[in-house]
Design a protein around this motif. Structure first.
Motif, mmCIF file in Angstrom:
data_model
loop_
_atom_site.group_PDB
_atom_site.id
_atom_site.type_symbol
_atom_site.label_atom_id
_atom_site.label_comp_id
_atom_site.label_asym_id
_atom_site.label_seq_id
_atom_site.Cartn_x
_atom_site.Cartn_y
_atom_site.Cartn_z
ATOM 1 N N ALA A 1 67.503 62.686 5.786
ATOM 2 C CA ALA A 1 68.626 63.563 5.447
ATOM 3 C C ALA A 1 68.702 63.772 3.930
ATOM 4 N N ASP A 2 68.499 62.689 3.167
ATOM 5 C CA ASP A 2 68.508 62.813 1.703
ATOM 6 C C ASP A 2 67.407 63.767 1.238
ATOM 7 N N LYS A 3 66.217 63.581 1.817
ATOM 8 C CA LYS A 3 65.081 64.415 1.424
ATOM 9 C C LYS A 3 65.286 65.869 1.843
ATOM 10 N N ALA A 4 65.986 66.078 2.974
ATOM 11 C CA ALA A 4 66.225 67.444 3.443
ATOM 12 C C ALA A 4 67.062 68.221 2.429
ATOM 13 N N SER B 1 77.937 60.475 4.157
ATOM 14 C CA SER B 1 78.882 60.074 5.195
ATOM 15 C C SER B 1 79.878 61.201 5.465
ATOM 16 N N SER B 2 80.027 61.583 6.732
ATOM 17 C CA SER B 2 80.887 62.671 7.222
ATOM 18 C C SER B 2 80.358 64.054 6.853
ATOM 19 N N ARG B 3 79.167 64.117 6.263
ATOM 20 C CA ARG B 3 78.611 65.406 5.847
ATOM 21 C C ARG B 3 77.391 65.817 6.672
ATOM 22 N N ILE B 4 77.093 65.047 7.717
ATOM 23 C CA ILE B 4 76.034 65.412 8.655
ATOM 24 C C ILE B 4 76.709 65.660 10.001
ATOM 25 N N THR B 5 76.507 66.830 10.569
ATOM 26 C CA THR B 5 77.215 67.210 11.796
ATOM 27 C C THR B 5 76.241 67.545 12.915
ATOM 28 N N CYS B 6 76.747 67.463 14.126
ATOM 29 C CA CYS B 6 75.959 67.746 15.331
ATOM 30 C C CYS B 6 76.173 69.204 15.731
ATOM 31 N N ALA B 7 75.089 69.969 15.830
ATOM 32 C CA ALA B 7 75.196 71.378 16.203
ATOM 33 C C ALA B 7 75.571 71.542 17.673
ATOM 34 N N THR B 8 75.368 70.502 18.478
ATOM 35 C CA THR B 8 75.630 70.593 19.913
ATOM 36 C C THR B 8 77.091 70.334 20.257
ATOM 37 N N CYS B 9 77.668 69.236 19.711
ATOM 38 C CA CYS B 9 79.049 68.880 20.065
ATOM 39 C C CYS B 9 80.031 69.043 18.906
ATOM 40 N N GLY B 10 79.528 69.171 17.678
ATOM 41 C CA GLY B 10 80.409 69.382 16.532
ATOM 42 C C GLY B 10 80.863 68.123 15.824
ATOM 43 N N SER B 11 80.587 66.954 16.386
ATOM 44 C CA SER B 11 81.023 65.708 15.746
ATOM 45 C C SER B 11 80.125 65.372 14.553
ATOM 46 N N THR B 12 80.592 64.442 13.733
ATOM 47 C CA THR B 12 79.782 64.003 12.596
ATOM 48 C C THR B 12 78.835 62.885 13.034
ATOM 49 N N PHE B 13 77.795 62.675 12.231
ATOM 50 C CA PHE B 13 76.834 61.599 12.482
ATOM 51 C C PHE B 13 77.269 60.341 11.741
ATOM 52 N N THR C 1 70.216 70.171 14.422
ATOM 53 C CA THR C 1 70.067 71.116 15.530
ATOM 54 C C THR C 1 69.635 70.397 16.803
ATOM 55 N N ALA C 2 69.621 71.125 17.910
ATOM 56 C CA ALA C 2 69.293 70.532 19.206
ATOM 57 C C ALA C 2 67.861 70.010 19.251
ATOM 58 N N ASP C 3 66.972 70.593 18.446
ATOM 59 C CA ASP C 3 65.579 70.128 18.435
ATOM 60 C C ASP C 3 65.320 69.092 17.336
ATOM 61 N N GLY C 4 66.400 68.577 16.728
ATOM 62 C CA GLY C 4 66.268 67.507 15.753
ATOM 63 C C GLY C 4 65.973 67.956 14.343
ATOM 64 N N LYS C 5 65.939 69.273 14.105
ATOM 65 C CA LYS C 5 65.713 69.759 12.746
ATOM 66 C C LYS C 5 67.008 69.698 11.943
ATOM 67 N N LEU C 6 66.866 69.722 10.625
ATOM 68 C CA LEU C 6 68.019 69.626 9.747
ATOM 69 C C LEU C 6 68.250 70.960 9.038
ATOM 70 N N LYS D 1 63.649 65.563 -8.360
ATOM 71 C CA LYS D 1 62.651 64.737 -7.688
ATOM 72 C C LYS D 1 63.281 63.727 -6.731
ATOM 73 N N GLU D 2 64.544 63.403 -6.960
ATOM 74 C CA GLU D 2 65.221 62.437 -6.096
ATOM 75 C C GLU D 2 66.648 62.903 -5.818
ATOM 76 N N PHE D 3 67.281 62.267 -4.841
ATOM 77 C CA PHE D 3 68.623 62.683 -4.427
ATOM 78 C C PHE D 3 69.605 62.549 -5.575
ATOM 79 N N ASP D 4 70.366 63.613 -5.796
ATOM 80 C CA ASP D 4 71.347 63.670 -6.894
ATOM 81 C C ASP D 4 72.740 63.773 -6.271
ATOM 82 N N TYR D 5 73.506 62.672 -6.331
ATOM 83 C CA TYR D 5 74.832 62.645 -5.687
ATOM 84 C C TYR D 5 75.788 63.641 -6.329
ATOM 85 N N ASP D 6 75.792 63.687 -7.653
ATOM 86 C CA ASP D 6 76.692 64.613 -8.351
ATOM 87 C C ASP D 6 76.381 66.059 -7.985
#
Length: 392
Positions: free
Chosen positions: A306-309, A215-227, A375-380, A358-363
């Motif tokens: 996003a977690d897998k990325a 949360s608040s750590r995924i951003t839009c490369a086009t407008c700069g806002s968070t997802f 990115t604009a083409d939907g890549k992470l 092997k799995e998402f590690d929050y720490d």
């Protein structure tokens, strides 16, 4: 109750030595004169005391440091600062927790859960007290004199010094609790978080938690806002979790040049059975949306993608460990500032310590991830705290 209030109630106060009666005109005049003289003496005395203190500030006198209640320090009988090691451990812990990615709120909750007392002796930690500890140059062995001053010598009200009076900075005035480089790292991290909030139009940096780690750590490369993390309410797709640019709320999505988008048709809400001729007729006759200019708010990222990325990017770095580790060691030695050097050293250490995941590690994400950019083409693009960018 003072003399004025008693006079208003019709009560006469007789000062026998001065032979003054407060209810008489003569008594009122004499009382006003005496009060004026006393006030003037108080102001003069206060100014003399302040003048003496400022001369000590100019000379860099450690004994003139107004300590008050300060976690980790006490003054000895000679006026010198001594470290209280039992409290200094708490101060160092707060600094390290902040650099490890914890928010001030999480740090406070962590200390309270263990019953650790604040500098005021309370078991409840205010957020302002932790902010003060993180920003206080006293903890690295320096001191800034005259951060506040008495606005009125009579009321003794203290206010922040915003340039009304000179400030005096004394380096190496005493033994520090934290290393000066760690203190500098924390200041730079605070500035970095403030800049991130401003750049991405959010009011608070630490929105994420273990339940919603990105949360608040995924951003839009086009407008700069968070997802924002949303759940679909669309018929036939209910409950699907996905990330979408938060600018969709005000319909402020920015166009993506050279790309078009065709919205999905609205689902038929009729309860007519699938095999019914009426339903077939409706599906054939309904108007389908036309292609239009694509907006950044049209991009949807599946929640788990996003977690897998992040994990794919981390494992890619581990897979090229020799090259990346050498780069980080060089950065830890020659980085442009303390925070860059610290982050590079931590990245190299964690690569060796953690290895592949092997799995998402929050720490781990708190310690190494800056943010993920869509990115604009939907890549992470995964951006690490060292500045390393990996597009997956």
């Amino acid at each position: 109750m003072n003399v004025r209030e008693l006079k208003a109630l019709g009560v006469d106060v007789n000062f026998e030595k001065e032979n003054i009666h407060t209810l008489t005109a003569e008594g009122e005049m004499l009382l006003s004169l005496i009060a004026a003289v006393a006030e003037n003496e108080s102001v003069t005395m206060s100014e003399n005391v302040q003048w003496g203190l400022r001369r000590k500030y100019e000379a860099g006198s450690v004994k003139s440091i107004p300590l008050g209640k300060c976690l980790g320090y006490r003054k000895d009988k000679h006026g010198n600062l001594d470290i209280v090691e039992e409290e200094a451990v708490i101060v160092r812990r707060i600094y390290q927790s902040f650099l490890d990615g914890m928010s001030i709120t999480e740090i406070a909750a962590d200390l309270e859960s263990e019953g650790i007392r604040s500098d005021q002796g309370n078991t409840v930690w205010s957020l302002s007290s932790i902010r003060k500890i993180l920003r206080n140059e006293l903890n690295k062995g320096d001191f800034l004199f005259q951060k506040t001053y008495n606005q009125d010598p009579l009321t003794k009200k203290r206010i922040k010094n915003r340039g009304e009076l000179p400030k005096y900075y004394l380096e190496g005035s005493h033994q520090g609790i934290v290393d000066p480089e760690i203190w500098a790292c924390v200041q730079q991290e605070i500035q970095k978080q403030e800049a991130y909030c401003k750049a991405h139009n959010i009011t608070r940096y630490h929105h994420h938690n273990e339940e919603n780690p990105l949360s608040s750590r995924i951003t839009c490369a086009t407008c700069g806002s968070t997802f924002m993390l949303l759940r679909s309410k669309r018929t036939g797709d209910e409950g699907r979790a996905y990330w979408r640019c938060s600018n969709f709320l005000g319909k402020r999505g920015k166009p993506i040049e050279g790309r078009t988008f065709t919205p999905l048709p609205r689902p038929l809400t009729s309860k007519v059975p699938e095999s019914s001729p009426r339903r077939y007729y409706r599906e054939k006759k309904r108007k389908l949306p036309s292609p239009r200019q694509m907006l950044c708010t049209d991009i949807q990222v599946p929640a788990k993608k996003a977690d897998k990325a992040f994990m794919r990017a981390w494992n890619l770095i581990i897979g090229h460990g020799l090259r990346y580790a050498a780069s980080y060691r060089e950065m830890a030695r020659d980085g442009k500032d303390e925070l860059t050097r610290y982050r590079a050293g931590e990245m190299a250490r964690l690569m060796e310590e953690r290895g592949r995941s092997k799995e998402f590690d929050y720490d781990l994400s708190l310690r190494v991830l800056d943010h993920i950019e869509v990115t604009a083409d939907g890549k992470l693009a995964v951006i690490f705290l060292t500045g390393t960018r990996v597009t997956v």
